[in-house]
Design an enzyme around this catalytic site. Structure first.
Site, PDB file in Angstrom:
ATOM      1  N   ASN A  10       0.667  -1.234  -0.107  1.00 32.48           N
ATOM      2  CA  ASN A  10       0.171  -0.136  -0.045  1.00 32.48           C
ATOM      3  C   ASN A  10       0.911   1.130  -0.064  1.00 32.48           C
ATOM      4  O   ASN A  10       1.736   1.462   0.558  1.00 32.48           O
ATOM      5  CB  ASN A  10      -0.728   0.075   1.176  1.00 32.48           C
ATOM      6  CG  ASN A  10      -1.820   1.249   1.337  1.00 32.48           C
ATOM      7  OD1 ASN A  10      -2.590   1.781   0.339  1.00 32.48           O
ATOM      8  ND2 ASN A  10      -1.711   1.939   2.404  1.00 32.48           N
ATOM      9  N   HIS A  21       1.223   5.110   0.873  1.00 33.10           N
ATOM     10  CA  HIS A  21       0.298   6.169   1.934  1.00 33.10           C
ATOM     11  C   HIS A  21       0.997   7.637   2.118  1.00 33.10           C
ATOM     12  O   HIS A  21       2.270   7.428   2.071  1.00 33.10           O
ATOM     13  CB  HIS A  21       0.350   5.720   3.586  1.00 33.10           C
ATOM     14  CG  HIS A  21      -0.337   6.324   4.365  1.00 33.10           C
ATOM     15  ND1 HIS A  21      -1.850   6.361   4.436  1.00 33.10           N
ATOM     16  CD2 HIS A  21       0.058   7.164   5.428  1.00 33.10           C
ATOM     17  CE1 HIS A  21      -2.170   6.997   5.516  1.00 33.10           C
ATOM     18  NE2 HIS A  21      -1.144   7.743   5.618  1.00 33.10           N
ATOM     19  N   VAL A  81      -4.508  -0.900   9.921  1.00 40.04           N
ATOM     20  CA  VAL A  81      -4.650  -0.117   8.797  1.00 40.04           C
ATOM     21  C   VAL A  81      -3.654   0.707   9.117  1.00 40.04           C
ATOM     22  O   VAL A  81      -3.134   1.506   9.843  1.00 40.04           O
ATOM     23  CB  VAL A  81      -5.859   1.083   9.395  1.00 40.04           C
ATOM     24  CG1 VAL A  81      -6.065   2.029   8.128  1.00 40.04           C
ATOM     25  CG2 VAL A  81      -7.346   0.035   9.138  1.00 40.04           C
ATOM     26  N   GLU A  93       5.749   9.903  -4.376  1.00 44.02           N
ATOM     27  CA  GLU A  93       4.857   8.786  -4.540  1.00 44.02           C
ATOM     28  C   GLU A  93       5.214   8.121  -5.865  1.00 44.02           C
ATOM     29  O   GLU A  93       5.496   6.890  -5.808  1.00 44.02           O
ATOM     30  CB  GLU A  93       3.485   9.038  -4.322  1.00 44.02           C
ATOM     31  CG  GLU A  93       2.924   9.415  -3.020  1.00 44.02           C
ATOM     32  CD  GLU A  93       1.472   9.621  -2.850  1.00 44.02           C
ATOM     33  OE1 GLU A  93       1.071   9.326  -1.533  1.00 44.02           O
ATOM     34  OE2 GLU A  93       1.114   9.762  -3.703  1.00 44.02           O
TER      35      GLU A  93
HETATM   36  C1  GAR Z   1      -2.167   9.157  -3.168  1.00 41.06           C
HETATM   37  O1  GAR Z   1      -1.570  10.264  -2.850  1.00 41.06           O
HETATM   38  C2  GAR Z   1      -2.139   8.064  -2.100  1.00 41.06           C
HETATM   39  O2  GAR Z   1      -0.944   8.432  -1.240  1.00 41.06           O
HETATM   40  C3  GAR Z   1      -3.283   8.285  -1.344  1.00 41.06           C
HETATM   41  O3  GAR Z   1      -4.374   8.609  -2.462  1.00 41.06           O
HETATM   42  C4  GAR Z   1      -3.601   9.463  -3.455  1.00 41.06           C
HETATM   43  C5  GAR Z   1      -4.031   8.683  -4.844  1.00 41.06           C
HETATM   44  O4  GAR Z   1      -3.387   9.402  -5.992  1.00 41.06           O
HETATM   45  N1  GAR Z   1      -3.711   7.099  -0.497  1.00 41.06           N
HETATM   46  C6  GAR Z   1      -4.245   7.184   0.630  1.00 41.06           C
HETATM   47  O5  GAR Z   1      -4.570   8.099   1.026  1.00 41.06           O
HETATM   48  C7  GAR Z   1      -4.454   5.962   1.257  1.00 41.06           C
HETATM   49  N2  GAR Z   1      -4.526   6.003   2.620  1.00 41.06           N
HETATM   50  P1  GAR Z   1      -3.708   8.985  -7.420  1.00 41.06           P
HETATM   51  O6  GAR Z   1      -5.114   8.402  -7.423  1.00 41.06           O
HETATM   52  O7  GAR Z   1      -3.233   9.898  -8.224  1.00 41.06           O
HETATM   53  O8  GAR Z   1      -2.650   7.980  -7.501  1.00 41.06           O
END
Ligand code: GAR
Length: 197
Positions: A103, A105, A145, A175
């Site tokens: 995952n 985060h 989680v 990311e």
């Molecule tokens: C990302 O920033 C990821 O870290 C976050 O959702 C975004 C998705 O971006 N995830 C979370 O918050 C999970 N807890 P994307 O759809 O453009 O890849």
């Protein structure tokens, strides 16, 4: 080569980053399946690349969501990558894919993780806590989680004038690198081990 299922809930920029890495042969795996728990733009990105996609609406599937995802992936994917997937996986899929679900985060776990900590909520909490450094984490998924073993983290600095959008932009840039690096690490870790498919 490994087969990956990517789970998403949003715009899919991290999915795009994985797909670009596959295309450039930066990773040996290929994405065989993209599953979303709601309508989202990420599904369009996958369709454009000819990848098999499914939308399993979390509001319709509710407690059946994890098992239904498990049914879809189990004969097709070696690894499951949660790239902005906002539902919590439970049950058999966690056992069947132990140490094979990762995952992404948007914080430096264990800070700012847990239920309700996703997307902008995380960056807001970072600002409220006056953190000077934040970043992203890729970790294995376990029964908790955001509690699984950390694979890697990348950091960014928080400037005093930063708003949520600024932090989000900086973190997302990292990311896109982190998720690909983590997949490379998985490939190395599982090299030589028989693929499940
Ligand atoms: C990302 O920033 C990821 O870290 C976050 O959702 C975004 C998705 O971006 N995830 C979370 O918050 C999970 N807890 P994307 O759809 O453009 O890849």
């Amino acid at each position: 080569m490994f087969n990956i299922a990517v789970l998403i809930s949003g715009s899919g920029t991290n999915l795009e980053s994985i797909l670009n890495a596959v295309e450039k042969d930066e990773i040996k795996s290929k994405v065989v399946l993209v599953i979303a728990d709601r309508e989202c733009y990420g599904i369009e990105r996958a369709k454009k690349r000819g990848i098999e996609t499914y939308i399993l609406d979390r509001k319709a599937y509710r407690d059946e969501l994890s098992d239904s995802i498990y049914e879809l992936v189990k004969d097709k994917a070696d690894f499951i990558v949660l790239a902005g997937f906002l539902s919590i996986l439970k049950g058999d899929i966690l056992k069947g894919y132990k140490d094979r679900i990762i995952n992404l985060h948007p914080s430096l776990l264990p800070k700012f993780g847990g239920v309700g900590m996703y997307g902008d909520n995380v960056h807001r909490a970072v600002l409220e806590n006056r953190e000077k450094i934040t970043g992203c984490t890729v970790h294995f998924v376990d029964e908790g989680v955001d509690t699984g073993r950390i694979i890697l983290q990348r950091t960014v600095s928080v400037d005093y004038e930063d708003k949520i959008e600024d932090i989000k932009r900086k973190v997302q840039r990292e990311e896109h690198i982190a998720i690909v690096e983590a997949i490379k690490k998985l490939e190395v870790a599982y090299e030589g081990i028989n693929q499940c498919i």
